[in-house]
Design a protein around this motif. Structure first.
Motif, PDB file in Angstrom:
ATOM      1  N   CYS A 164       0.826  -1.148  -0.535  1.00 49.10           N
ATOM      2  CA  CYS A 164       0.220  -0.370  -0.090  1.00 49.10           C
ATOM      3  C   CYS A 164       0.581   1.212   0.163  1.00 49.10           C
ATOM      4  O   CYS A 164       2.164   1.526  -0.375  1.00 49.10           O
ATOM      5  CB  CYS A 164      -0.742   0.147   0.760  1.00 49.10           C
ATOM      6  SG  CYS A 164       0.207   0.205   2.687  1.00 49.10           S
ATOM      7  N   LEU A 165       0.849   2.122   0.406  1.00 54.01           N
ATOM      8  CA  LEU A 165       1.188   3.841   0.280  1.00 54.01           C
ATOM      9  C   LEU A 165       1.943   3.869   1.136  1.00 54.01           C
ATOM     10  O   LEU A 165       3.474   3.914   0.999  1.00 54.01           O
ATOM     11  CB  LEU A 165       0.314   5.008   0.627  1.00 54.01           C
ATOM     12  CG  LEU A 165       0.790   5.978   0.079  1.00 54.01           C
ATOM     13  CD1 LEU A 165       1.906   6.301  -1.263  1.00 54.01           C
ATOM     14  CD2 LEU A 165      -0.227   7.087   0.816  1.00 54.01           C
ATOM     15  N   THR A 166       1.280   3.645   2.822  1.00 57.99           N
ATOM     16  CA  THR A 166       2.893   3.314   3.988  1.00 57.99           C
ATOM     17  C   THR A 166       2.546   2.327   4.727  1.00 57.99           C
ATOM     18  O   THR A 166       3.675   2.202   5.543  1.00 57.99           O
ATOM     19  CB  THR A 166       2.713   4.397   4.299  1.00 57.99           C
ATOM     20  OG1 THR A 166       0.724   4.709   5.037  1.00 57.99           O
ATOM     21  CG2 THR A 166       2.509   6.014   3.595  1.00 57.99           C
ATOM     22  N   ALA A 167       2.237   1.517   4.093  1.00 61.22           N
ATOM     23  CA  ALA A 167       2.585  -0.170   4.733  1.00 61.22           C
ATOM     24  C   ALA A 167       0.915  -0.141   6.229  1.00 61.22           C
ATOM     25  O   ALA A 167       1.791   0.025   7.482  1.00 61.22           O
ATOM     26  CB  ALA A 167       3.905  -0.553   5.777  1.00 61.22           C
ATOM     27  N   HIS A 168       0.141   0.787   6.044  1.00 60.88           N
ATOM     28  CA  HIS A 168      -0.916   0.843   6.783  1.00 60.88           C
ATOM     29  C   HIS A 168      -1.641  -0.020   6.651  1.00 60.88           C
ATOM     30  O   HIS A 168      -2.713  -1.318   7.695  1.00 60.88           O
ATOM     31  CB  HIS A 168      -1.140   1.944   7.374  1.00 60.88           C
ATOM     32  CG  HIS A 168      -0.376   2.491   8.080  1.00 60.88           C
ATOM     33  ND1 HIS A 168       0.707   3.341   7.772  1.00 60.88           N
ATOM     34  CD2 HIS A 168       0.049   2.756   9.364  1.00 60.88           C
ATOM     35  CE1 HIS A 168       0.667   4.425   8.427  1.00 60.88           C
ATOM     36  NE2 HIS A 168       1.200   3.815  10.321  1.00 60.88           N
ATOM     37  N   ARG A 169      -2.230  -0.289   5.553  1.00 60.92           N
ATOM     38  CA  ARG A 169      -4.025  -0.856   4.831  1.00 60.92           C
ATOM     39  C   ARG A 169      -3.445  -2.070   4.675  1.00 60.92           C
ATOM     40  O   ARG A 169      -3.916  -3.095   4.247  1.00 60.92           O
ATOM     41  CB  ARG A 169      -4.305   0.500   3.560  1.00 60.92           C
ATOM     42  CG  ARG A 169      -5.332   1.166   3.470  1.00 60.92           C
ATOM     43  CD  ARG A 169      -5.803   1.545   2.072  1.00 60.92           C
ATOM     44  NE  ARG A 169      -4.131   2.584   2.228  1.00 60.92           N
ATOM     45  CZ  ARG A 169      -4.388   3.191   0.460  1.00 60.92           C
ATOM     46  NH1 ARG A 169      -5.308   3.099  -0.074  1.00 60.92           N
ATOM     47  NH2 ARG A 169      -3.640   4.172   0.477  1.00 60.92           N
ATOM     48  N   SER A 170      -1.793  -2.202   4.090  1.00 52.52           N
ATOM     49  CA  SER A 170      -1.223  -3.574   4.074  1.00 52.52           C
ATOM     50  C   SER A 170      -1.458  -4.270   5.238  1.00 52.52           C
ATOM     51  O   SER A 170      -1.420  -5.548   4.763  1.00 52.52           O
ATOM     52  CB  SER A 170      -0.209  -4.059   3.227  1.00 52.52           C
ATOM     53  OG  SER A 170       1.036  -3.047   3.838  1.00 52.52           O
TER      54      SER A 170
END
Length: 111
Positions: A73-79
């Motif tokens: 994901c963008l910053t490794a929060h949604r992933s």
């Protein structure tokens, strides 16, 4: 996904942008890049061969079990919650540490 996937403090396995870049050169057939950002974000910039399945649309039955899954994901929060769910179902999964921002910081190629 379950609420505990979002709230859990249990870490998920990580892969650095550098390691992923190296593995894509030699092991790309054994990897499944799961980009959980929106279609709009993915169209603007993504890692070649990644599959865009937004975080709330991930259907585990459509994810291959015979490959190593790399959640992006963008910053490794949604992933993170997606990776936790995949781990719970027995997948070999890693999260791209720092997300696409880490990939871009290394100036690795995107489409």
């Amino acid at each position: 996904m379950k609420i505990k996937d979002w709230l859990s403090f249990k870490p998920v396995p990580q892969i650095s942008a550098e390691t992923l870049h190296t593995q894509l050169k030699s092991e790309h057939r054994s990897l499944f890049l799961l980009d959980v950002r929106s279609h709009t974000e993915w169209k603007l910039s993504h890692i070649e061969a990644s599959h865009c399945i937004p975080v709330f649309n991930v259907n585990i039955s459509k994810i291959p079990k015979d490959k190593t899954i790399i959640c992006i994901c963008l910053t490794a929060h949604r992933s993170t919650p997606v990776a936790r769910e995949l781990l719970r179902h027995g997948y070999d999964v890693y999260e791209l540490s720092g997300g696409m921002r880490a990939w871009w910081q290394q100036n690795y190629p995107t489409l």
